[in-house]
Design an enzyme around this catalytic site. Structure first.
Site, PDB file in Angstrom:
ATOM      1  N   LYS A 115       0.827  -1.215   0.000  1.00  0.00           N
ATOM      2  CA  LYS A 115       0.000   0.000   0.000  1.00  0.00           C
ATOM      3  C   LYS A 115       0.856   1.258   0.000  1.00  0.00           C
ATOM      4  O   LYS A 115       0.462   2.271  -0.572  1.00  0.00           O
ATOM      5  CB  LYS A 115      -0.991   0.003   1.162  1.00  0.00           C
ATOM      6  N   LYS A 197      -4.124 -10.386  -6.591  1.00  0.00           N
ATOM      7  CA  LYS A 197      -5.425 -10.649  -5.962  1.00  0.00           C
ATOM      8  C   LYS A 197      -6.488  -9.702  -6.524  1.00  0.00           C
ATOM      9  O   LYS A 197      -6.176  -8.568  -6.910  1.00  0.00           O
ATOM     10  CB  LYS A 197      -5.328 -10.571  -4.436  1.00  0.00           C
ATOM     11  N   LYS A 200     -10.801  -4.282  -5.034  1.00  0.00           N
ATOM     12  CA  LYS A 200     -11.770  -3.253  -5.413  1.00  0.00           C
ATOM     13  C   LYS A 200     -11.083  -1.939  -5.757  1.00  0.00           C
ATOM     14  O   LYS A 200     -11.676  -1.060  -6.363  1.00  0.00           O
ATOM     15  CB  LYS A 200     -12.791  -3.052  -4.301  1.00  0.00           C
TER      16      LYS A 200
HETATM   17  P1  ATP Z   1      -8.504  -3.172  -0.886  1.00  0.00           P
HETATM   18  O1  ATP Z   1      -8.624  -4.006  -2.112  1.00  0.00           O
HETATM   19  O2  ATP Z   1      -9.109  -1.809  -0.989  1.00  0.00           O
HETATM   20  O3  ATP Z   1      -7.167  -3.216  -0.247  1.00  0.00           O
HETATM   21  P2  ATP Z   1      -9.675  -5.336   0.514  1.00  0.00           P
HETATM   22  O4  ATP Z   1     -10.872  -5.779  -0.265  1.00  0.00           O
HETATM   23  O5  ATP Z   1      -8.449  -6.155   0.473  1.00  0.00           O
HETATM   24  O6  ATP Z   1      -9.428  -3.827   0.183  1.00  0.00           O
HETATM   25  P3  ATP Z   1     -11.283  -5.386   2.886  1.00  0.00           P
HETATM   26  O7  ATP Z   1     -12.466  -4.829   2.235  1.00  0.00           O
HETATM   27  O8  ATP Z   1     -11.114  -4.872   4.257  1.00  0.00           O
HETATM   28  O9  ATP Z   1      -9.981  -5.166   2.057  1.00  0.00           O
HETATM   29  O10 ATP Z   1     -11.363  -6.967   2.923  1.00  0.00           O
HETATM   30  C1  ATP Z   1     -12.395  -7.609   3.557  1.00  0.00           C
HETATM   31  C2  ATP Z   1     -12.204  -9.083   3.538  1.00  0.00           C
HETATM   32  O11 ATP Z   1     -12.182  -9.586   2.193  1.00  0.00           O
HETATM   33  C3  ATP Z   1     -10.906  -9.542   4.174  1.00  0.00           C
HETATM   34  O12 ATP Z   1     -11.175 -10.649   5.008  1.00  0.00           O
HETATM   35  C4  ATP Z   1     -10.033  -9.945   3.018  1.00  0.00           C
HETATM   36  O13 ATP Z   1      -9.129 -10.967   3.369  1.00  0.00           O
HETATM   37  C5  ATP Z   1     -11.059 -10.449   2.033  1.00  0.00           C
HETATM   38  N1  ATP Z   1     -10.582 -10.325   0.651  1.00  0.00           N
HETATM   39  C6  ATP Z   1     -10.298  -9.176  -0.003  1.00  0.00           C
HETATM   40  N2  ATP Z   1      -9.893  -9.429  -1.270  1.00  0.00           N
HETATM   41  C7  ATP Z   1      -9.934 -10.787  -1.419  1.00  0.00           C
HETATM   42  C8  ATP Z   1      -9.631 -11.678  -2.498  1.00  0.00           C
HETATM   43  N3  ATP Z   1      -9.237 -11.236  -3.680  1.00  0.00           N
HETATM   44  N4  ATP Z   1      -9.783 -13.010  -2.288  1.00  0.00           N
HETATM   45  C9  ATP Z   1     -10.209 -13.500  -1.097  1.00  0.00           C
HETATM   46  N5  ATP Z   1     -10.499 -12.704  -0.040  1.00  0.00           N
HETATM   47  C10 ATP Z   1     -10.372 -11.369  -0.183  1.00  0.00           C
END
Ligand code: ATP
Ligand code: LTN
Length: 331
Positions: A115, A197, A200
């Site tokens: 990040k 990964k 969003k």
């Molecule tokens: P950003 O992409 O903005 O960094 P994020 O989606 O990683 O955000 P959160 O919204 O806080 O962060 O994630 C919420 C949950 O979703 C967490 O438990 C995270 O591990 C899970 N998660 C996020 N992206 C993935 C993915 N691509 N595959 C599986 N789990 C995910």
């Protein structure tokens, strides 16, 4: 009866449209766990400001995230659903725990490295101490299990380390939490670059599917998903794109990878991608319909999270008082 059920806690940032990665990696388990465990779920608005947010949009995202949790089927009567910043104990405990966390261990966090590279103009202290706030979220509720995607495993480990260190000095104050990571879909990958990964915050909107995307958009994004040229539908290390699609299809249909391979024997990628898109759209449709009812009634939504805030406040206060006493503060 509440007392002997294991405690579950998880949070999600209102940092944009929630994706299929969030759903499969974490939220699907949140819903599945609520009948068996004593669950507490929060919208992690404090974590989200580690990246600059535009106030009006941010406010909408907080409402939208809370409405989506309800639409997914989280039952606020059986569980606690609240907004992180409404319970001041999170910030208070985070400060105390930051004095029991080493600079060196936070420097090793891969999410911080990623990040800070991505937001090089805003490498703020909050981004660095983010895992300490996350540890406070978890430890305040004496959580046994934390359902998250695989990307959060390192943060869970540091929460365990901080808790163990604190307990070592002051006795048994905190429950040591365990991560709860799904076998299938722990890391849903980008549809455009399956070595990254699904996120969003990826500016290529074709790389992720939002839980609220229309059926047409979902199918279009899957049709465009990057695969390879050999047309064999099977899980393999040298086929990250196809393996990711099989993982997604398995997660939404409940079929094993072998069953999926058998189902599409002799068929091409074109048919397979449409089938994945349709299965995902089918799974998301009822959630999208329920979302509309929750987001269009702000008053009901506010009543629900206020009730949750209050339940969370009492549970958090108990742990925070204990911590303050142990540290030696005058109460
Ligand atoms: P950003 O992409 O903005 O960094 P994020 O989606 O990683 O955000 P959160 O919204 O806080 O962060 O994630 C919420 C949950 O979703 C967490 O438990 C995270 O591990 C899970 N998660 C996020 N992206 C993935 C993915 N691509 N595959 C599986 N789990 C995910
Ligand atoms: N950092 C997490 C969101 C989060 C969280 C938590 C997850 C904040 N606090 C407590 C589990 C438990 C993420 O998924 N990006």
């Amino acid at each position: 009866m509440e007392e002997n059920r294991k405690k579950v806690l998880s949070c999600i940032q209102p940092s944009g449209m929630l994706t299929l990665g969030n759903y499969i990696g974490a939220l699907k388990n949140w819903v599945a766990m609520q009948n068996e465990f004593d669950c507490t779920y929060a919208v992690a608005d404090l974590h989200a400001i580690t990246v600059r947010q535009e106030p009006a949009k941010f406010r909408q995202q907080i409402y939208s995230t809370a409405a989506l949790l309800l639409a997914l089927g989280i039952d606020p009567e059986k569980n606690t659903m609240f907004i992180q910043s409404h319970v001041a104990a999170h910030s208070e405990l985070a400060w105390i725990l930051s004095c029991y966390t080493q600079f060196g261990e936070l420097s090793r966090m891969t999410q911080f490295k990623d990040k800070s590279a991505k937001h090089a103009d805003n490498v703020n202290v909050g981004l660095f101490s983010y895992p300490v706030l996350m540890a406070a979220d978890i430890l305040l509720y004496q959580s046994d299990l934390v359902p998250v995607g695989a990307d959060q495993k390192q943060h869970l480990e540091i929460a365990r380390d901080i808790a163990t260190r604190f307990n070592h000095v002051y006795g048994d104050v905190f429950t040591i939490p365990e991560p709860y990571i799904p076998k299938i879909g722990a890391r849903v990958m980008s549809l455009q670059d399956p070595t990254k990964k699904m996120s969003k915050s990826d500016e290529n909107i074709n790389s992720w599917v939002a839980i609220l995307d229309s059926k047409d958009d979902i199918i279009r994004k899957f049709k465009r998903a990057v695969t390879d040229s050999d047309n064999r539908i099977c899980v393999s290390e040298d086929k990250p794109g196809v393996s990711n699609l099989i993982g997604i299809y398995s997660a939404v249909t409940g079929k094993s990878a072998e069953q999926v391979t058998a189902e599409f024997e002799g068929k091409g990628y074109g048919d397979f991608k449409i089938a994945v898109g349709e299965a995902v759209a089918e799974e998301l449709k009822p959630i999208q319909e329920r979302y509309q009812t929750f987001i269009s009634d702000k008053k009901q939504l506010e009543d629900i999270y206020r009730q949750g805030d209050e339940k969370a406040f009492y549970a958090a206060r108990k742990t925070l008082s204990k911590v303050k006493k142990k540290v030696g503060f005058v109460l």
